[in-house]
Design an enzyme around this catalytic site. Structure first.
Site, PDB file in Angstrom:
ATOM      1  N   LYS A 129     -10.600 -70.770 -21.155  1.00 51.55           N
ATOM      2  CA  LYS A 129     -10.952 -72.047 -22.184  1.00 51.55           C
ATOM      3  C   LYS A 129     -10.595 -73.120 -21.258  1.00 51.55           C
ATOM      4  CE  LYS A 129      -9.716 -73.791 -26.692  1.00 51.55           C
ATOM      5  NZ  LYS A 129      -8.605 -73.589 -27.754  1.00 51.55           N
ATOM      6  N   SER A 133     -11.287 -73.535 -31.916  1.00 53.06           N
ATOM      7  CA  SER A 133     -11.693 -74.419 -30.837  1.00 53.06           C
ATOM      8  C   SER A 133     -11.907 -73.410 -29.708  1.00 53.06           C
ATOM      9  CB  SER A 133     -10.730 -75.292 -30.589  1.00 53.06           C
ATOM     10  OG  SER A 133      -9.485 -74.784 -29.958  1.00 53.06           O
ATOM     11  N   SER A 170      -7.702 -71.242 -33.940  1.00 52.42           N
ATOM     12  CA  SER A 170      -8.761 -71.352 -32.762  1.00 52.42           C
ATOM     13  C   SER A 170      -8.748 -69.918 -32.216  1.00 52.42           C
ATOM     14  CB  SER A 170      -8.179 -72.505 -31.994  1.00 52.42           C
ATOM     15  OG  SER A 170      -8.379 -73.761 -32.767  1.00 52.42           O
TER      16      SER A 170
END
Lengths: 444, 444
Positions: free
Chosen positions: B80, B149, B173
């Site tokens: 990420k 996210s 997330s």
């Protein structure tokens, strides 16, 4: 040997083998209280009848079923008067809470009762577990402070009124009184002992600790209170105390470190010399480490967090009972109320950074030697002495222990503090047990 | 079987036995990226030449010394884009950090490289790891959100671009994009994976998690990232993942629970029915538990803490780059700035209380089944969907995992969430692995 000189493990061994009853042990402890309490003032509350009654019941139970021996069967324990007890008042060292009788036991009180321990009574704490002292005096010299805030717990163990006691440390409140009173004080890794039912001062820093007269007794008591499979509130399920590891000998000497920390200059000349002599007397000589400079901010960071959280949690008494708060605490609460949210969160981030750095510095050692207090217990009982040598370890939540093996300017006890990395409690206790053994064999 | 269908463990097995080179594996993954990336948009950054070069080096090293096999040798992992990498930009999903090139790797990136993993590239995150989506689309239906996210990490694993990826969860997330994209998402106990070098949103809640296509791959990846003997910042030395326990069969079926939580009514009718059918199809039927009513405050408590801490940590961009912040995030930052210190500390105390209650409710189960998301991925890519079924578990920091075994209204994936008590990550993974196996054997 007098029974009050027994460690908890020695007493347990006598009880298990039927050579001692809990009633005899408790009676002797109560006689010691009768003899010394007026001078020392370690206790906020004792119900003699009840504890004798509980001892008799334990003796009867064991007679009926000798296989029912519990880990602390019939052993008396003193509890700092900020842990709730359902059968005794819990007054938190302040007249504001005079006569306060909680409905429920604190989690650790419940764990102790389940382990067969007998709650001897509640020990004196400084006002709301901060700095302003209660009535307790140092058993080694009544003109001196026993240290605080767990004053009564340390003094009761030192005075042979009880072999074990429980306290708390938000800054220096276990290690300091242990150092001043000449007993073992052990504060495990932050969060490993449940805090349900304990006065909440500064939750980011409040930690439960234990007192005893040797390392193995502290390991035993802590093992009862640290139950990774039982979660209460924010207790962490870290590895439990492994007493067989604590007792295990080293094939070569343990890997010891030595750290002066940023506040070294606050130690007296004699303290500095005692530590350096002790360290240099070890073979091999412990590696001296320096903490990275970010750790120099530990004291101010700790102060910001402690005062801010304390002002929040003591807000009701600040508003409603101001006249019953000591000027010292009132000043701290005023200071705490001026901390902004942004300053507080910055301090919390700094705590995280310092924790990482400290753990990294400690992780390769079995134990790291560092001063417990600047000197022996100061004269006078108006203050509990400086916690400054505990602050960075309280802030970062690493385990620490004070061993009664040094002495200060006047021959009063001076604790040797050992610290370890987070979660390595058994390893730290093992190093401490080893040091304790060689110290006593040298002095025998 | 196409190589991109290999799980990480399957690929490792081929590599260990010399039937597959890292270069072949990486090349196939890159071809999959070439084929699908334009539509899906999972990646913020990939340096094809560099990762191929690293794969060749790993192949050569293994050829020279076949005993040097590492735990993730030559396996590509997506990261990420809020974890710092010293050889790729880290842009945190915001134009404010465009072209930002950190000097150091995040702790988890270093751990991955030490384990032989190849950092395939940086995956798309929602703006500053909050809600406003990046470019990623759901691989199962390009008109739908992948969730966020950690959108790119979930989508990249779902689209067979990479077998493993790393994300974070502050609210929903990891679990939410795993549910929407039909992959396994695992968020271990709070604090067990180091956060050094990760965008700091709300440190009381920020947690690292992993994505894979089955439970054992998640266990493998998490075991690399959870190193109790290595402490970074506020990492907790909890017991490490025990993969042999995860794989161990049950002599009787695992002890499963089921909890609707206070937000059950926010699940769609189909979701509610899917869960009830699944639960009632188990033998024995999982025990339904109800969380004590204090847990009803979890969502508002989480919001107070998250917004307040986020407003503090994103204060510089709020002040200096307001025009580059999405209206949604700006609104959240405005709300966070209005939280008072007293409200914040009350919320932190509530978090402690809720944590104790939740752990107590979970501790006797191998795993507790609970919805992951209100429904399958909603249509449209303007939002990442609701995290509300993750909130109480993110707040309390207990481990949770989403398994791709249900489906929603339109046949899109719908994750089955399992949660466990704090620190019982291996036990939770064991229950999840068992459920995954029986699900696939039923559907084979």
């Amino acid at each position: 040997m007098k029974r009050v000189e027994f460690t908890a493990r020695e007493a347990l061994n006598e009880i298990v083998h039927g050579r001692l009853s809990s009633e005899e042990l408790i009676s002797d402890c109560l006689r010691q209280v009768d003899k010394l309490e007026e001078e020392i003032g370690a206790w906020a509350f004792i119900d003699r009848t009840k504890v004798i009654d509980q001892a008799r019941k334990a003796d009867t139970r064991r007679k009926i079923d000798n296989s029912s021996i519990l880990p602390l069967d019939g052993i008396p324990v003193g509890i700092k008067d900020i842990f709730d007890t359902n059968d005794m008042p819990t007054e938190n060292g302040t007249t504001i809470h005079a006569g306060r009788c909680p409905k429920d036991d604190a989690a650790i009180v419940r764990l102790l009762r389940e382990a067969g321990a007998l709650i001897m009574g509640k020990t004196v704490t400084a006002e709301l577990a901060v700095y302003t002292p209660g009535k307790t005096k140092n058993p080694h010299d009544l003109t001196r402070t026993p240290g605080g805030s767990s004053s009564g717990s340390a003094a009761a163990v030192a005075a042979r009124m009880v072999p074990l006691a429980v306290g708390t440390q938000t800054n220096g409140s276990v290690i300091r009184p242990a150092s001043f009173c000449g007993v073992v004080g052990f504060k495990p890794t932050f969060g490993t002992i449940p805090r349900a039912g304990v006065l909440r001062q500064a939750p980011s820093l409040d930690q439960v600790g234990v007192f005893s007269r040797n390392v193995l007794d502290s390991a035993l008591l802590a093992s009862i209170l640290m139950k990774p499979e039982e979660i209460y509130g924010d207790t962490l399920p870290l590895p439990e105390i492994d007493i067989s590891l604590v007792e295990k000998s080293f094939s070569t000497n343990p890997n010891l470190g030595f750290v002066r920390t940023a506040v070294w200059s606050e130690a007296s000349t004699i303290t500095q010399k005692s530590y350096l002599d002790f360290v240099n007397g070890q073979r091999p000589v412990p590696t001296e480490i320096e903490l990275p400079s970010i750790c120099d901010q530990a004291v101010s960071c700790h102060r910001t967090i402690m005062l801010c959280e304390m002002a929040h949690h003591y807000n009701a008494i600040y508003t409603d009972n101001r006249e019953e708060i000591s000027p010292m605490l009132l000043g701290m609460l005023d200071e705490g109320r001026r901390v902004s949210l942004s300053e507080y969160l910055d301090a919390k981030n700094l705590l995280t950074e310092v924790s990482g750095v400290v753990d990294n510095a400690l992780k390769d050692f079995d134990a790291v030697i560092t001063p417990a207090t600047p000197a022996e217990a100061p004269e006078g009982i108006a203050s509990t002495g400086s916690p400054v040598f505990c602050t960075v370890w309280s802030l970062t939540g690493v385990p620490s222990i004070s061993l009664p093996v040094l002495s200060g300017e006047s021959g009063m006890p001076l604790g040797l503090q050992l610290v370890g990395s987070r979660g390595s409690d058994s390893k730290l206790l093992r190093g401490a047990h080893w040091l304790e053994k060689i110290h006593y064999s040298l002095n025998d």
